[in-house]
Scaffold this motif. Structure first.
Motif, PDB file in Angstrom:
ATOM      1  N   GLU A 141      62.021  23.295  26.721  1.00 26.22           N
ATOM      2  CA  GLU A 141      60.640  23.691  26.419  1.00 26.22           C
ATOM      3  C   GLU A 141      59.739  23.450  27.636  1.00 26.22           C
ATOM      4  N   ALA A 142      59.949  22.290  28.301  1.00 27.08           N
ATOM      5  CA  ALA A 142      59.136  21.967  29.485  1.00 27.08           C
ATOM      6  C   ALA A 142      59.394  22.990  30.596  1.00 27.08           C
ATOM      7  N   ILE A 143      60.694  23.396  30.734  1.00 29.09           N
ATOM      8  CA  ILE A 143      61.020  24.381  31.776  1.00 29.09           C
ATOM      9  C   ILE A 143      60.340  25.715  31.463  1.00 29.09           C
ATOM     10  N   GLN A 144      60.437  26.078  30.171  1.00 26.05           N
ATOM     11  CA  GLN A 144      59.806  27.332  29.745  1.00 26.05           C
ATOM     12  C   GLN A 144      58.309  27.323  30.083  1.00 26.05           C
ATOM     13  N   TYR A 145      57.672  26.203  29.784  1.00 31.16           N
ATOM     14  CA  TYR A 145      56.233  26.074  30.020  1.00 31.16           C
ATOM     15  C   TYR A 145      55.927  26.208  31.513  1.00 31.16           C
ATOM     16  N   LYS A 146      56.769  25.518  32.330  1.00 28.76           N
ATOM     17  CA  LYS A 146      56.558  25.574  33.792  1.00 28.76           C
ATOM     18  C   LYS A 146      56.700  27.009  34.295  1.00 28.76           C
ATOM     19  N   LYS A 147      57.725  27.707  33.730  1.00 25.64           N
ATOM     20  CA  LYS A 147      57.958  29.085  34.180  1.00 25.64           C
ATOM     21  C   LYS A 147      56.780  29.975  33.808  1.00 25.64           C
ATOM     22  N   GLU A 148      56.290  29.781  32.574  1.00 14.83           N
ATOM     23  CA  GLU A 148      55.159  30.609  32.138  1.00 14.83           C
ATOM     24  C   GLU A 148      53.945  30.330  33.007  1.00 14.83           C
ATOM     25  N   ARG A 149      53.728  29.044  33.308  1.00 13.42           N
ATOM     26  CA  ARG A 149      52.565  28.692  34.121  1.00 13.42           C
ATOM     27  C   ARG A 149      52.687  29.289  35.530  1.00 13.42           C
ATOM     28  N   LYS A 150      53.924  29.256  36.040  1.00 10.64           N
ATOM     29  CA  LYS A 150      54.131  29.816  37.377  1.00 10.64           C
ATOM     30  C   LYS A 150      53.861  31.326  37.370  1.00 10.64           C
ATOM     31  N   ALA A 151      54.396  31.991  36.305  1.00  4.73           N
ATOM     32  CA  ALA A 151      54.179  33.448  36.216  1.00  4.73           C
ATOM     33  C   ALA A 151      52.682  33.737  36.120  1.00  4.73           C
ATOM     34  N   PHE A 152      51.986  32.899  35.334  1.00  3.13           N
ATOM     35  CA  PHE A 152      50.544  33.080  35.162  1.00  3.13           C
ATOM     36  C   PHE A 152      49.826  32.915  36.507  1.00  3.13           C
ATOM     37  N   ASN A 153      50.200  31.847  37.232  1.00  4.05           N
ATOM     38  CA  ASN A 153      49.563  31.611  38.543  1.00  4.05           C
ATOM     39  C   ASN A 153      49.871  32.725  39.531  1.00  4.05           C
ATOM     40  N   ASP A 154      51.172  33.198  39.496  1.00  5.48           N
ATOM     41  CA  ASP A 154      51.541  34.290  40.409  1.00  5.48           C
ATOM     42  C   ASP A 154      50.705  35.518  40.106  1.00  5.48           C
ATOM     43  N   ASN A 155      50.563  35.751  38.785  1.00  9.46           N
ATOM     44  CA  ASN A 155      49.795  36.911  38.345  1.00  9.46           C
ATOM     45  C   ASN A 155      48.342  36.808  38.813  1.00  9.46           C
ATOM     46  N   LEU A 156      47.819  35.592  38.666  1.00 12.00           N
ATOM     47  CA  LEU A 156      46.427  35.336  39.046  1.00 12.00           C
ATOM     48  C   LEU A 156      46.238  35.579  40.539  1.00 12.00           C
ATOM     49  N   ARG A 157      47.231  35.050  41.309  1.00 13.28           N
ATOM     50  CA  ARG A 157      47.174  35.214  42.756  1.00 13.28           C
ATOM     51  C   ARG A 157      47.233  36.696  43.113  1.00 13.28           C
ATOM     52  N   PHE A 158      48.122  37.411  42.393  1.00 16.69           N
ATOM     53  CA  PHE A 158      48.289  38.836  42.648  1.00 16.69           C
ATOM     54  C   PHE A 158      46.990  39.584  42.339  1.00 16.69           C
ATOM     55  N   GLU A 159      46.404  39.225  41.176  1.00 14.46           N
ATOM     56  CA  GLU A 159      45.167  39.911  40.781  1.00 14.46           C
ATOM     57  C   GLU A 159      44.041  39.613  41.753  1.00 14.46           C
ATOM     58  N   LYS A 160      44.011  38.347  42.233  1.00 12.85           N
ATOM     59  CA  LYS A 160      42.963  37.961  43.188  1.00 12.85           C
ATOM     60  C   LYS A 160      43.124  38.780  44.480  1.00 12.85           C
ATOM     61  N   GLU A 161      44.392  38.885  44.908  1.00 14.64           N
ATOM     62  CA  GLU A 161      44.662  39.639  46.140  1.00 14.64           C
ATOM     63  C   GLU A 161      44.293  41.105  45.951  1.00 14.64           C
ATOM     64  N   GLU A 162      44.636  41.620  44.736  1.00 12.75           N
ATOM     65  CA  GLU A 162      44.302  43.024  44.443  1.00 12.75           C
ATOM     66  C   GLU A 162      42.803  43.236  44.457  1.00 12.75           C
ATOM     67  N   ALA A 163      42.070  42.276  43.852  1.00 13.99           N
ATOM     68  CA  ALA A 163      40.612  42.397  43.786  1.00 13.99           C
ATOM     69  C   ALA A 163      40.036  42.383  45.201  1.00 13.99           C
ATOM     70  N   LYS A 164      40.626  41.499  46.037  1.00 12.95           N
ATOM     71  CA  LYS A 164      40.145  41.399  47.421  1.00 12.95           C
ATOM     72  C   LYS A 164      40.389  42.725  48.149  1.00 12.95           C
ATOM     73  N   GLN A 165      41.595  43.260  47.929  1.00 10.75           N
ATOM     74  CA  GLN A 165      41.935  44.523  48.588  1.00 10.75           C
ATOM     75  C   GLN A 165      41.019  45.646  48.126  1.00 10.75           C
ATOM     76  N   SER A 166      40.755  45.685  46.791  1.00 10.17           N
ATOM     77  CA  SER A 166      39.963  46.814  46.320  1.00 10.17           C
ATOM     78  C   SER A 166      38.518  46.652  46.755  1.00 10.17           C
ATOM     79  N   SER A 167      38.057  45.393  46.906  1.00 12.82           N
ATOM     80  CA  SER A 167      36.700  45.190  47.405  1.00 12.82           C
ATOM     81  C   SER A 167      36.616  45.664  48.860  1.00 12.82           C
ATOM     82  N   LEU A 168      37.692  45.375  49.622  1.00 14.50           N
ATOM     83  CA  LEU A 168      37.718  45.833  51.015  1.00 14.50           C
ATOM     84  C   LEU A 168      37.726  47.356  51.094  1.00 14.50           C
TER      85      LEU A 168
END
Ligand code: ADP
Length: 531
Positions: A138-165
């Protein structure tokens, strides 16, 4: 364990990679059978040394570590504790389950020190074993989900930065495209006005002039904000006279205020140093915006005050009006892009909501502060404070009064793809007694240069087939090869992005003038290069 719990457990464990380390073959096989209930991928090792080897191999092959390491403690060669210490040097976040017998309590303290809390006691009790596995999975699952969430967030942030540029780039290009024909319009209006004597036509021309000036202002604002947002706006500090540069700007607004029945009072403290050092152009831009707003939002019959002073190494400009004011809850947002205090503002007063955004961003870039105090219905007061050192007086060259004699006989090559620009520049040259040829692009410019002698070349940058920089490089090559005298090349471009000037000069151009072309500045610059 309940069926539902088991189902969840199976879902969490399948797909996890497990390394199981146990020296006794019998125990290993028995526990492996239990583990295979939960896990699909189980590797085994027979002692600590083998465990570390398998651990490393797995990483080499898969570029990731096992999800779980399950290990016995008492083993020959390298015991479980030593193996865990080795594994931790490779991956401190490894999830580990220890299977230990009662008589191994001497290791317990070491395991606690290593931060391991997942124990299963031998002989294994199925219920307890499942629970431990469940917790870890369960702890591993949680860590994986959190990592996916953070990766997604990072990706979205990068996308937002790119589209603003992208947006900033698009706005810069679009405003550039609009500015070019607009420059031709304003240029021709002034040429027409020069020769016109019919009062009615002059009035129409002045309406066209005012409308295109407002349009140009909006376009320039959009260009500025996009330049600021994409980090392409340069601050250029120069020696300037606060009196000459700022008071004349404020005085220009006096006429505008008077037209509306507003009195603009200007107060200038006379102990201000003669020369200061900062970006005078940008300070004028901020001051113009504050004054234009103050007049716009103040009703006829009231007044606006502008006070300029210098104290403790900082220039201060206060613009105070007794107009409509700004509600307390709107005072912050008026500094945001495209934001106006009220949705009715645009209808009643016009404007784009960019002026204060640009002003506050410019202030920030100049290292200053722009603060607002306002009471709705009573008025607003903006205070601009920018620290700046004293400047040094530079003697400006005596202004030349140029006449036709200075230019007659010179033959110029105009390189520009826009017909309106060709005509506009052509008329200025004709009026000054010069002759000219026209090239539509860089390739044509090179052809013309090869066959005819020119005294100077006026070179646009953005052109189809070959731009100004490319053409200049080629022309310089031809000059070098043939050993002929250099023909001065002046870049005339509506590109005014950070680094452009340097780029043009680096390409070998002798000078740089930005559009809209100011006829007298063009002639002064030409005069520098023509004999
Ligand atoms: P614009 O004037 O083009 O709308 P600005 O960014 O310069 O854009 O100003 C944003 C908004 O702030 C204005 O629309 C107006 O609502 C408010 N504002 C600015 N200056 C004043 C002022 N002196 N008095 C009242 N409101 C003001």
């Amino acid at each position: 364990m309940l069926n539902r719990e088991l189902e969840v457990l199976m879902k969490a464990t399948q797909g996890l990679n497990v390394l199981y380390v146990e020296d006794s073959k019998v125990v290993r096989e028995a526990i492996c059978e239990m583990l295979s209930l939960y896990f699909n991928d189980i590797d085994t090792a027979y002692d600590g040394v083998d465990g570390v080897r398998k651990y490393r191999d797995f990483y080499q092959k898969n570029a990731r570590y096992y999800d779980i390491v399950i290990t016995d403690i008492n083993m020959p060669n390298m015991n479980g504790i030593e193996m865990i210490e080795k594994i931790y040097t490779l991956n401190r976040r490894q999830d580990i389950i220890v299977i230990s017998a009662h008589n191994e309590s001497q290791y317990l303290l070491k395991l606690i020190n290593l931060g391991i809390s997942n124990f299963v006691l031998k002989p294994i009790e199925t219920q307890q074993f499942s629970r431990v596995i469940f917790n870890v999975a369960e702890a591993i699952q949680y860590k994986k989900e959190r990592k996916a969430f953070n990766d997604n967030l990072r990706f979205e942030k990068e996308e937002a930065k790119q589209s603003s540029l992208q947006k900033s780039k698009f706005l810069a290009n679009m405003s550039h495209e609009i500015r070019t024909p607009l420059n031709a319009i304003t240029g021709f209006i002034s040429l027409l006005s020069e020769d016109e004597t019919d009062l009615k036509k002059l009035k129409y021309l002045s309406v066209i002039q005012n409308s295109s000036d407002s349009l140009l202002q909006i376009i320039n604002d959009i260009l500025d904000i996009s330049k600021i947002e994409s980090g392409k706006l340069d601050i250029e500090a120069i020696n300037f006279s606060p009196y000459d540069d700022l008071i004349t700007v404020a005085e220009l607004f006096q006429a505008k205020a008077a037209e509306k029945g507003v009195v603009l009072k200007i107060q200038y403290n006379h102990d201000i140093p003669n020369i200061l050092f900062s970006d005078a152009h940008r300070i004028k831009q901020i001051l113009s915006n504050l004054l234009s707003n103050a007049i716009k939002f103040t009703p006829s019959g009231s007044n606006v005050k502008c006070i300029v002073w210098y104290k403790k190494g900082a220039l201060h400009i206060r613009v105070k009006d007794y107009g409509i004011g700004i509600a307390a809850d709107k005072q912050k947002s008026v500094f945001d892009s495209f934001s106006q205090a009220d949705s009715s503002t645009a209808r009643e007063y016009g404007g784009t909501g960019l002026g204060l955004t640009i002003s506050s961003k410019l202030t920030e870039m100049l290292g200053g502060t722009l603060t607002l105090k306002s009471v709705e219905g009573k008025g607003s007061c903006f205070l601009l404070r920018i620290e700046m050192p004293l400047g040094t007086e530079t003697k400006s060259p005596p202004s030349l009064s140029l006449s036709k004699q200075d230019f007659v006989g010179n033959h110029i090559l105009i390189v520009d793809d826009m017909q309106s620009n060709q005509m506009f520049i052509g008329i200025i040259l004709d009026n000054a007694g010069m002759t000219h040829d026209i090239a539509e692009n860089g390739i044509e410019a090179i052809e013309k240069f090869k066959t005819k002698k020119y005294d100077l070349i006026l070179m646009d940058e953005n052109m189809p087939r070959l731009g100004g920089v490319g053409a200049t490089k080629e022309i310089l090559k031809i000059e070098k090869k043939s050993g002929q005298l250099h023909t001065p090349i002046i870049s005339l471009t509506a590109n005014a992005l950070k680094g452009d000037k340097e780029r043009f000069l680096k390409a070998g151009m002798d000078d740089y003038l930005s559009k809209p072309i100011d006829p007298s500045l063009l002639l002064t610059t030409l005069n520098k290069y023509l004999n």
